[in-house]
Every structure is written in structure tokens, then in C-alpha cells.
Design an enzyme around this catalytic site. Structure first.
Site, PDB file in Angstrom:
ATOM      1  N   ASP A 233       0.841  -1.202   0.000  1.00  0.00           N
ATOM      2  CA  ASP A 233       0.000   0.000   0.000  1.00  0.00           C
ATOM      3  C   ASP A 233       0.877   1.254   0.000  1.00  0.00           C
ATOM      4  OD1 ASP A 233       0.838  -0.189   2.612  1.00  0.00           O
ATOM      5  OD2 ASP A 233      -1.135   0.090   3.509  1.00  0.00           O
ATOM      6  N   SER A 234       2.201   1.064  -0.017  1.00  0.00           N
ATOM      7  CA  SER A 234       3.121   2.167  -0.335  1.00  0.00           C
ATOM      8  C   SER A 234       2.804   2.702  -1.730  1.00  0.00           C
ATOM      9  CB  SER A 234       4.575   1.693  -0.254  1.00  0.00           C
ATOM     10  OG  SER A 234       4.757   0.509  -1.001  1.00  0.00           O
TER      11      SER A 234
ATOM     12  N   LYS B  60      -0.986  -9.323   3.010  1.00  0.00           N
ATOM     13  CA  LYS B  60      -0.231  -8.813   4.165  1.00  0.00           C
ATOM     14  C   LYS B  60      -1.118  -7.857   4.937  1.00  0.00           C
ATOM     15  CE  LYS B  60       3.282  -5.667   3.772  1.00  0.00           C
ATOM     16  NZ  LYS B  60       2.724  -4.523   4.554  1.00  0.00           N
TER      17      LYS B  60
ATOM     18  N   GLU C  93      -1.153  -5.415   8.800  1.00  0.00           N
ATOM     19  CA  GLU C  93      -0.314  -4.835   9.846  1.00  0.00           C
ATOM     20  C   GLU C  93      -0.889  -5.110  11.235  1.00  0.00           C
ATOM     21  OE1 GLU C  93       0.264  -0.658   9.055  1.00  0.00           O
ATOM     22  OE2 GLU C  93       1.042  -1.036   7.036  1.00  0.00           O
TER      23      GLU C  93
ATOM     24  N   GLU D 252       9.510  -4.014  10.401  1.00  0.00           N
ATOM     25  CA  GLU D 252       9.888  -2.704   9.846  1.00  0.00           C
ATOM     26  C   GLU D 252      10.311  -1.730  10.939  1.00  0.00           C
ATOM     27  OE1 GLU D 252       7.095  -1.017   7.078  1.00  0.00           O
ATOM     28  OE2 GLU D 252       8.175   0.891   6.997  1.00  0.00           O
TER      29      GLU D 252
HETATM   30  O1  KIV Z   1       3.546  -1.041   1.593  1.00  0.00           O
HETATM   31  C1  KIV Z   1       4.705  -1.503   1.521  1.00  0.00           C
HETATM   32  O2  KIV Z   1       5.403  -1.348   0.523  1.00  0.00           O
HETATM   33  C2  KIV Z   1       5.210  -2.213   2.670  1.00  0.00           C
HETATM   34  C3  KIV Z   1       6.656  -2.538   2.689  1.00  0.00           C
HETATM   35  C4  KIV Z   1       7.443  -1.315   2.832  1.00  0.00           C
HETATM   36  C5  KIV Z   1       6.986  -3.558   3.692  1.00  0.00           C
HETATM   37  O3  KIV Z   1       4.484  -2.507   3.557  1.00  0.00           O
END
Ligand code: KIV
Length: 266
Positions: free
Chosen positions: A47-48, A115, A117, A184
């Protein structure tokens, strides 16, 4: 084991202690193909995306529709790596059934795992996803969706109590069934302690060299992210500078009537 077979969550889990896991983000077809053809184990549709591609200040505005759109593009390109899609803010926090429905949508467009968090608080969600056949990559430490709770992007786990809490989170997620754990923004020594404490691989970002693998945002690695460069990033190329030079040359040649040349004409 056939090393050219596509990577699965189970195969990546089994790499712990044998081979470092190498992961990068990708958000589109062309980049995902480059990453996959380079032999990267795990392609994360992070989500980056919100910051790297969509121009938001943080990851919070990213929606399920954004993630579905970009995950589908990445999945069309990737042949070998494991495609993991991030669950965006508020797509898994509301209830376990909401999380299940949203994770299912990400798998339907081509993700092979999701993924999310958080630590102990995510155990019921992780258990439900795994029980329903959806592999989960955990994410603890400096979890960007909690930026407002942290009061900024600050290294986590600096005190003994905070470090113990992260160790508890890691063990709880391992017991809940994650196949690996992104760690992280923690001190390198704590990255090593978490790695030693769990039987699943840790994939570090700003968590030191003792993690079982590393992940970076591809824009950071390639120098496409502007001037911002946190300590944990190593730029392996300066594609932003190279792109600007190429664009400037194109502009000059068009202005001077040098492009298109005879070889570009029908
Ligand atoms: O959103 C993302 O790219 C991430 C990574 C930086 C681990 O969560």
C-alpha cells in the site's frame, strides 16, 4: 525441489535458515515483470502504492479498489515470484468477516497471499484467513498505517518494554499461522532477536541484517522516489536522474527538429 517452480508461501517459509528471502514492491505490469525476471522471491503490491504511485502523503487513503487494480496488473506479469497484496487501511480492522471478504477479493485478482499490519490484536483475523486457505504475511514494528498513533515514522521497539511487546506480537502471529513476518523500522539488534524467536522467516525493512530476508520499495531502490532517502534505503540506481536527462534530450531534439529523424519515418 524444482527451483523454477513458482514460489509459494510454504516454500518461502521453508527458506528460513537456508537462504535469504529477497523481496521488492511492484505496482504495475512493466515493473513487476522486471522484478520477477530478476529472480526476486516475493513481489509485494504494497500500500506504499499510495505514496510511490498515487502521490498521497501516507498509505491511509489507499482503497480496496486501488489495491485490486494494481494487484491484478502485477499478477498478470509475475510468473515465478509469490505475489502478496497489502490489505489497505480499514479493509481488515472492522471485523474478521470483512477482512475475509476483502482478502478473498485480492486472491480473486491474482494475489497468492495478503499482508496486514499489527500483532496480537490481529490473531483472530490471521487465524480466520489461514483457516480459509489464504496465506498471510504479518507486519510488525513501524507499521505505516499507524502513523498517527506513532506521531510520525519513528523507529519502534527502542525501550525494553516496547521490544518485549514486539517479541510477543511476533510469537502470536507465528502461532496464528503467518508464513512470514515483515519487521519494519526497529533497531538491528531487535530485528535479530525477533528473527531468533520465531520459526517463520522475518523479512526486514530498516530492521538490520539478521532478518531472514529484506524488502524495499522499488522506487527507493531505483532512485525514483525524489530526494527523500531514509537511512534504511540503499539506492542501487539513479533512474530518476537518468529519466530527467532523457526527457530533456527528447525535448531539445523536438524543439530543434532533430526528432523524428528519417529512420523514424514511414
Ligand atoms: O507497503 C509496503 O510497501 C510495505 C513494505 C514497505 C513492507 O508494507
Amino acid at each position: 525441489m524444482n527451483s523454477t517452480a513458482p514460489w509459494t508461501a510454504a516454500r518461502l517459509r521453508a527458506l528460513k535458515g537456508r537462504e535469504k528471502i529477497v523481496s521488492l514492491t511492484a505496482y504495475d505490469f512493466a515493473t513487476a515483470r522486471l522484478v520477477d525476471e530478476s529472480g526476486i522471491h516475493l513481489v509485494l503490491v504494497g500500500d506504499s502504492l499510495g505514496e510511490a504511485v498515487l502521490g498521497y502523503a501516507n498509505t491511509l487513503p489507499v482503497t480496496m479498489l486501488d489495491m485490486l487494480h494494481h494487484t491484478a496488473a502485477v499478477a498478470r506479469a509475475v510468473k515465478n515470484a509469490l505475489v502478496v497484496a497489502d490489505m489497505p487501511f480499514m479493509s481488515y480492522q472492522i471485523s474478521v468477516s470483512h477482512a475475509l471478504a476483502n482478502a478473498g477479493r485480492l486472491l480473486k485478482v491474482g494475489a497468492k497471499a495478503v499482508k496486514l499490519e499489527g500483532g496480537v490484536v490481529r490473531v483472530p483475523t490471521v487465524q480466520a484467513l489461514v483457516e480459509n486457505g489464504i496465506p498471510v504475511l504479518g507486519h510488525i514494528g513501524l507499521t505505516p498505517q499507524s502513523v498517527h498513533e506513532f506521531g510520525g515514522y519513528k523507529v519502534q521497539g527502542r525501550t525494553a518494554t516496547a521490544a518485549e511487546e514486539l517479541l510477543r506480537d511476533a510469537r502470536a502471529l507465528e502461532a496464528a499461522g503467518v508464513f512470514a513476518l515483515v519487521v519494519e523500522g526497529v533497531p538491528a539488534e531487535l530485528g535479530g532477536r525477533i528473527t531468533a524467536a520465531v520459526s517463520v522467516p522475518t523479512i526486514g525493512i530498516g530492521a538490520g541484517p539478521q532478518c531472514d530476508g529484506q524488502v524495499l520499495v522499488i522506487h527507493d531502490l531505483l532512485g525514483l522516489g525524489g530526494d527523500w532517502k531514509p537511512k534504511f534505503v540503499k539506492r542501487y540506481a539513479e533512474l530518476g536522474t537518468a529519466a530527467k536527462a532523457a526527457i530533456a534530450e527528447y525535448k531539445r531534439e523536438v524543439a530543434e527538429g532533430k526528432f523524428p529523424g528519417p529512420e523514424h519515418c514511414y
